[in-house]
Scaffold this motif. Structure first.
Motif, mmCIF file in Angstrom:
data_model
loop_
_atom_site.group_PDB
_atom_site.id
_atom_site.type_symbol
_atom_site.label_atom_id
_atom_site.label_comp_id
_atom_site.label_asym_id
_atom_site.label_seq_id
_atom_site.Cartn_x
_atom_site.Cartn_y
_atom_site.Cartn_z
ATOM 1 N N ARG A 20 -6.781 8.390 6.982
ATOM 2 C CA ARG A 20 -5.829 8.573 8.068
ATOM 3 C C ARG A 20 -4.585 7.705 7.855
ATOM 4 N N SER A 21 -4.778 6.472 7.390
ATOM 5 C CA SER A 21 -3.645 5.587 7.133
ATOM 6 C C SER A 21 -2.781 6.119 5.997
ATOM 7 N N ILE A 22 -3.415 6.591 4.944
ATOM 8 C CA ILE A 22 -2.664 7.123 3.802
ATOM 9 C C ILE A 22 -1.878 8.347 4.208
ATOM 10 N N LYS A 23 -2.484 9.214 5.010
ATOM 11 C CA LYS A 23 -1.781 10.418 5.457
ATOM 12 C C LYS A 23 -0.585 10.041 6.331
ATOM 13 N N ARG A 24 -0.726 8.962 7.104
ATOM 14 C CA ARG A 24 0.396 8.510 7.928
ATOM 15 C C ARG A 24 1.529 7.991 7.048
ATOM 16 N N TYR A 25 1.181 7.247 6.006
ATOM 17 C CA TYR A 25 2.207 6.809 5.049
ATOM 18 C C TYR A 25 2.962 8.024 4.504
ATOM 19 N N LEU A 26 2.196 9.029 4.106
ATOM 20 C CA LEU A 26 2.786 10.205 3.481
ATOM 21 C C LEU A 26 3.670 10.985 4.441
ATOM 22 N N ASP A 27 3.150 11.309 5.613
ATOM 23 C CA ASP A 27 3.843 12.213 6.531
ATOM 24 C C ASP A 27 4.975 11.542 7.304
ATOM 25 N N GLU A 28 4.824 10.251 7.613
ATOM 26 C CA GLU A 28 5.812 9.586 8.449
ATOM 27 C C GLU A 28 6.904 8.873 7.662
ATOM 28 N N ALA B 210 0.831 -1.211 0.000
ATOM 29 C CA ALA B 210 0.000 0.000 0.000
ATOM 30 C C ALA B 210 0.862 1.255 0.000
ATOM 31 N N LEU B 211 1.938 1.225 0.769
ATOM 32 C CA LEU B 211 2.826 2.387 0.845
ATOM 33 C C LEU B 211 3.478 2.659 -0.507
ATOM 34 N N LEU B 212 3.997 1.612 -1.163
ATOM 35 C CA LEU B 212 4.673 1.789 -2.443
ATOM 36 C C LEU B 212 3.692 2.190 -3.543
ATOM 37 N N HIS B 213 2.486 1.656 -3.499
ATOM 38 C CA HIS B 213 1.484 2.081 -4.479
ATOM 39 C C HIS B 213 1.106 3.549 -4.266
ATOM 40 N N THR B 214 1.046 3.962 -3.006
ATOM 41 C CA THR B 214 0.757 5.367 -2.712
ATOM 42 C C THR B 214 1.832 6.258 -3.322
ATOM 43 N N LEU B 215 3.076 5.857 -3.128
ATOM 44 C CA LEU B 215 4.181 6.617 -3.706
ATOM 45 C C LEU B 215 4.083 6.657 -5.226
ATOM 46 N N MET B 216 3.795 5.520 -5.827
ATOM 47 C CA MET B 216 3.724 5.422 -7.279
ATOM 48 C C MET B 216 2.633 6.321 -7.849
ATOM 49 N N LEU B 217 1.540 6.501 -7.116
ATOM 50 C CA LEU B 217 0.388 7.248 -7.618
ATOM 51 C C LEU B 217 0.517 8.759 -7.421
#
Length: 251
Positions: free
Chosen positions: A45-53, A12-19
Protein backbone atom coordinates in the motif's frame (compact mmCIF):
# COMPACT_ATOMS: atom_id res chain seq x y z
CA UNK A 1 6.31 3.02 8.82
CA UNK A 2 8.36 6.14 8.13
CA UNK A 3 6.62 9.21 6.90
CA UNK A 4 7.17 9.76 3.16
CA UNK A 5 8.60 13.23 3.88
CA UNK A 6 11.31 11.82 6.16
CA UNK A 7 14.80 10.83 5.02
CA UNK A 8 13.82 7.16 5.19
CA UNK A 9 10.65 7.82 3.25
CA UNK A 10 12.49 9.85 0.62
CA UNK A 11 15.07 7.10 0.26
CA UNK A 12 12.33 4.51 -0.22
CA UNK A 13 10.61 6.70 -2.80
CA UNK A 14 13.80 7.29 -4.82
CA UNK A 15 14.76 3.63 -4.68
CA UNK A 16 11.28 2.75 -5.92
CA UNK A 17 11.77 5.10 -8.84
CA UNK A 18 15.22 3.69 -9.57
CA UNK A 19 13.90 0.11 -9.65
CA UNK A 20 11.13 0.80 -12.20
CA UNK A 21 12.34 -0.66 -15.52
CA UNK A 22 12.44 1.25 -18.79
CA UNK A 23 11.28 -1.36 -21.28
CA UNK A 24 8.92 -3.63 -19.37
CA UNK A 25 6.08 -3.39 -16.89
CA UNK A 26 6.54 -4.08 -13.18
CA UNK A 27 4.00 -4.73 -10.42
CA UNK A 28 3.92 -3.28 -6.91
CA UNK A 29 4.67 -6.75 -5.55
CA UNK A 30 7.84 -7.01 -7.67
CA UNK A 31 8.98 -3.58 -6.49
CA UNK A 32 8.33 -4.59 -2.90
CA UNK A 33 10.58 -7.64 -3.35
CA UNK A 34 13.32 -5.60 -5.03
CA UNK A 35 13.23 -2.99 -2.26
CA UNK A 36 13.57 -5.73 0.34
CA UNK A 37 16.81 -6.83 -1.31
CA UNK A 38 18.32 -3.42 -0.44
CA UNK A 39 16.88 -3.60 3.07
CA UNK A 40 13.97 -1.23 2.43
CA UNK A 41 10.78 -2.77 3.72
CA UNK A 42 7.47 -1.17 2.79
CA UNK A 43 3.92 -2.44 2.51
CA UNK A 44 2.44 -2.75 -0.95
CA UNK A 45 0.00 0.00 0.00
CA UNK A 46 2.86 2.40 0.80
CA UNK A 47 4.65 1.63 -2.45
CA UNK A 48 1.47 2.15 -4.45
CA UNK A 49 1.01 5.51 -2.72
CA UNK A 50 4.55 6.51 -3.70
CA UNK A 51 3.78 5.54 -7.28
CA UNK A 52 0.32 7.07 -7.69
CA UNK A 53 0.70 10.23 -5.61
CA UNK A 54 4.26 11.29 -6.41
CA UNK A 55 6.22 9.28 -8.95
CA UNK A 56 3.63 9.33 -11.76
CA UNK A 57 2.91 13.01 -11.15
CA UNK A 58 6.54 14.15 -11.14
CA UNK A 59 8.52 11.64 -13.19
CA UNK A 60 8.12 10.02 -16.60
CA UNK A 61 6.46 6.89 -15.28
CA UNK A 62 3.18 5.54 -16.56
CA UNK A 63 0.63 3.18 -15.07
CA UNK A 64 -1.48 0.63 -16.90
CA UNK A 65 -4.63 0.76 -14.79
CA UNK A 66 -6.45 -1.73 -17.04
CA UNK A 67 -4.17 -4.47 -15.79
CA UNK A 68 -4.86 -6.26 -12.54
CA UNK A 69 -2.75 -5.73 -10.60
CA UNK A 70 -1.66 -2.33 -11.93
CA UNK A 71 1.73 -2.26 -13.61
CA UNK A 72 4.26 0.54 -14.07
CA UNK A 73 7.18 1.45 -16.34
CA UNK A 74 9.39 4.40 -17.22
CA UNK A 75 8.45 6.13 -20.46
CA UNK A 76 11.59 8.15 -21.18
CA UNK A 77 15.29 8.32 -20.49
CA UNK A 78 14.57 11.76 -19.06
CA UNK A 79 14.23 11.41 -15.30
CA UNK A 80 11.99 14.42 -14.69
CA UNK A 81 8.93 15.27 -16.69
CA UNK A 82 9.22 18.29 -18.94
CA UNK A 83 6.83 21.18 -18.52
CA UNK A 84 4.57 22.01 -21.47
CA UNK A 85 6.86 24.89 -22.40
CA UNK A 86 9.99 22.74 -22.13
CA UNK A 87 8.36 20.00 -24.18
CA UNK A 88 7.38 22.52 -26.87
CA UNK A 89 10.96 23.82 -27.00
CA UNK A 90 12.29 20.27 -27.21
CA UNK A 91 9.91 19.29 -30.01
CA UNK A 92 10.67 22.43 -32.04
CA UNK A 93 14.38 21.80 -31.62
CA UNK A 94 14.03 18.17 -32.65
CA UNK A 95 11.81 19.02 -35.61
CA UNK A 96 13.80 21.85 -37.15
CA UNK A 97 17.34 21.82 -35.77
CA UNK A 98 18.22 18.17 -35.28
CA UNK A 99 19.11 17.66 -38.99
CA UNK A 100 22.01 20.12 -38.61
CA UNK A 101 23.22 18.72 -35.28
CA UNK A 102 26.33 16.52 -35.54
CA UNK A 103 25.59 12.90 -34.71
CA UNK A 104 28.10 13.07 -31.88
CA UNK A 105 25.98 15.75 -30.19
CA UNK A 106 22.52 14.29 -30.74
CA UNK A 107 22.74 12.25 -27.55
CA UNK A 108 22.87 15.48 -25.52
CA UNK A 109 20.84 17.78 -27.73
CA UNK A 110 18.70 19.35 -25.03
CA UNK A 111 21.54 20.23 -22.67
CA UNK A 112 23.81 21.46 -25.43
CA UNK A 113 21.27 23.97 -26.73
CA UNK A 114 19.93 25.18 -23.40
CA UNK A 115 22.34 28.10 -23.11
CA UNK A 116 19.80 30.09 -21.11
CA UNK A 117 20.43 27.80 -18.15
CA UNK A 118 23.46 29.33 -16.37
CA UNK A 119 24.51 26.03 -14.82
CA UNK A 120 24.52 24.23 -18.15
CA UNK A 121 26.04 27.22 -19.94
CA UNK A 122 28.91 27.43 -17.47
CA UNK A 123 29.48 23.72 -17.73
CA UNK A 124 29.83 23.98 -21.51
CA UNK A 125 31.60 27.34 -21.65
CA UNK A 126 34.97 25.79 -22.52
CA UNK A 127 33.72 22.64 -24.21
CA UNK A 128 33.83 21.78 -27.88
CA UNK A 129 30.01 21.62 -27.82
CA UNK A 130 29.82 25.26 -26.79
CA UNK A 131 32.41 26.19 -29.41
CA UNK A 132 30.31 24.38 -32.01
CA UNK A 133 27.29 26.53 -31.08
CA UNK A 134 29.24 29.65 -32.02
CA UNK A 135 29.95 28.19 -35.46
CA UNK A 136 26.28 27.79 -36.43
CA UNK A 137 23.90 30.58 -37.42
CA UNK A 138 20.13 30.20 -37.76
CA UNK A 139 18.26 33.27 -39.02
CA UNK A 140 14.73 33.61 -37.71
CA UNK A 141 12.42 36.62 -37.52
CA UNK A 142 12.67 38.48 -34.23
CA UNK A 143 9.87 40.23 -32.37
CA UNK A 144 12.12 42.05 -29.92
CA UNK A 145 11.44 45.42 -31.56
CA UNK A 146 7.76 44.82 -32.25
CA UNK A 147 5.21 47.28 -30.94
CA UNK A 148 2.61 46.30 -28.35
CA UNK A 149 -0.02 46.25 -31.12
CA UNK A 150 2.02 43.78 -33.18
CA UNK A 151 2.57 41.55 -30.16
CA UNK A 152 -1.19 41.62 -29.47
CA UNK A 153 -1.83 40.49 -33.03
CA UNK A 154 0.63 37.60 -32.68
CA UNK A 155 -0.92 36.56 -29.35
CA UNK A 156 -4.37 36.59 -30.96
CA UNK A 157 -3.13 34.39 -33.80
CA UNK A 158 -1.60 31.87 -31.40
CA UNK A 159 -4.80 31.71 -29.35
CA UNK A 160 -6.94 31.22 -32.45
CA UNK A 161 -4.65 28.46 -33.73
CA UNK A 162 -4.59 26.66 -30.39
CA UNK A 163 -8.37 26.70 -30.01
CA UNK A 164 -9.39 26.51 -33.71
CA UNK A 165 -11.19 29.84 -33.44
CA UNK A 166 -11.98 32.20 -36.27
CA UNK A 167 -10.16 35.54 -36.41
CA UNK A 168 -11.51 38.98 -37.19
CA UNK A 169 -8.76 40.98 -38.85
CA UNK A 170 -8.35 44.38 -40.45
CA UNK A 171 -5.74 45.01 -43.15
CA UNK A 172 -5.25 48.02 -45.36
CA UNK A 173 -3.08 45.86 -47.58
CA UNK A 174 -6.00 43.49 -48.21
CA UNK A 175 -8.35 46.46 -48.39
CA UNK A 176 -10.48 44.73 -45.80
CA UNK A 177 -11.91 45.99 -42.54
CA UNK A 178 -12.97 43.42 -39.94
CA UNK A 179 -13.08 40.36 -42.15
CA UNK A 180 -13.53 36.90 -40.63
CA UNK A 181 -10.91 34.30 -41.54
CA UNK A 182 -10.01 30.74 -40.56
CA UNK A 183 -6.35 30.65 -39.44
CA UNK A 184 -4.52 27.52 -40.58
CA UNK A 185 -0.95 28.10 -39.46
CA UNK A 186 2.09 30.30 -39.05
CA UNK A 187 5.25 29.99 -41.12
CA UNK A 188 8.46 31.43 -39.68
CA UNK A 189 10.47 32.66 -42.65
CA UNK A 190 13.97 34.07 -42.37
CA UNK A 191 12.72 37.66 -42.41
CA UNK A 192 8.98 37.53 -41.77
CA UNK A 193 6.18 35.52 -40.16
CA UNK A 194 3.40 34.48 -42.53
CA UNK A 195 -0.18 33.70 -41.55
CA UNK A 196 -1.85 30.99 -43.62
CA UNK A 197 -5.62 31.30 -43.73
CA UNK A 198 -8.74 30.75 -45.75
CA UNK A 199 -12.08 32.53 -45.92
CA UNK A 200 -15.19 30.80 -44.55
CA UNK A 201 -16.83 28.40 -47.00
CA UNK A 202 -13.83 28.65 -49.36
CA UNK A 203 -11.04 26.16 -50.02
CA UNK A 204 -8.38 28.52 -51.37
CA UNK A 205 -5.52 29.13 -48.96
CA UNK A 206 -3.99 32.59 -48.68
CA UNK A 207 -0.93 34.00 -46.97
CA UNK A 208 -0.27 37.39 -45.43
CA UNK A 209 2.75 38.76 -43.61
CA UNK A 210 1.99 39.69 -40.00
CA UNK A 211 3.17 43.32 -40.40
CA UNK A 212 0.38 43.79 -42.95
CA UNK A 213 -2.31 42.96 -40.37
CA UNK A 214 -3.47 46.10 -38.58
CA UNK A 215 -5.76 44.47 -36.02
CA UNK A 216 -6.68 40.93 -35.02
CA UNK A 217 -9.29 39.68 -32.56
CA UNK A 218 -10.15 36.13 -31.58
CA UNK A 219 -13.75 35.31 -32.42
CA UNK A 220 -16.09 33.30 -30.22
CA UNK A 221 -16.87 31.19 -33.30
CA UNK A 222 -14.90 28.02 -33.86
CA UNK A 223 -14.26 26.24 -37.15
CA UNK A 224 -13.34 22.76 -38.28
CA UNK A 225 -9.66 22.62 -39.07
CA UNK A 226 -9.15 20.85 -42.42
CA UNK A 227 -7.86 17.36 -41.74
CA UNK A 228 -6.17 17.15 -45.15
CA UNK A 229 -4.12 20.34 -44.74
CA UNK A 230 -0.38 19.84 -44.30
CA UNK A 231 1.43 23.09 -43.61
CA UNK A 232 4.89 21.63 -44.33
CA UNK A 233 3.78 20.40 -47.77
CA UNK A 234 1.99 23.65 -48.54
CA UNK A 235 5.00 25.82 -47.66
CA UNK A 236 7.30 23.57 -49.68
CA UNK A 237 5.10 23.95 -52.76
CA UNK A 238 4.62 27.65 -52.04
CA UNK A 239 8.37 28.26 -51.91
CA UNK A 240 8.87 26.37 -55.18
CA UNK A 241 6.40 28.71 -56.87
CA UNK A 242 7.74 31.92 -55.36
CA UNK A 243 11.48 31.19 -55.39
CA UNK A 244 13.19 29.74 -58.48
CA UNK A 245 15.28 26.67 -57.86
CA UNK A 246 18.93 27.45 -57.19
CA UNK A 247 21.37 26.35 -59.82
CA UNK A 248 24.16 24.05 -58.78
CA UNK A 249 27.39 25.95 -58.27
CA UNK A 250 30.64 24.17 -59.04
CA UNK A 251 33.52 25.47 -56.97
Amino acid sequence: MSNKTSIEGLSALLHTLMLIPQHRWVTVRELQQLLALVNIHRTSRSIKRYLDEIIIEVFNVECNSTSMPHVYRKTSEQLLKLSKQEMLHWQLTTKYLQPIIPEALNYNLGDSLNINNPLIYNGLSHSKEQQWLHKVHVKLPTIQEWSDEQRQILDALHTALLDSRMLKISSQSLQQNQIFIEPLGLSMQSDVILLLFRLPDQHSIHTIALPLIDKAFVSTFSFTYPSDFNIELFIRNYEELVHPKLRKVNL
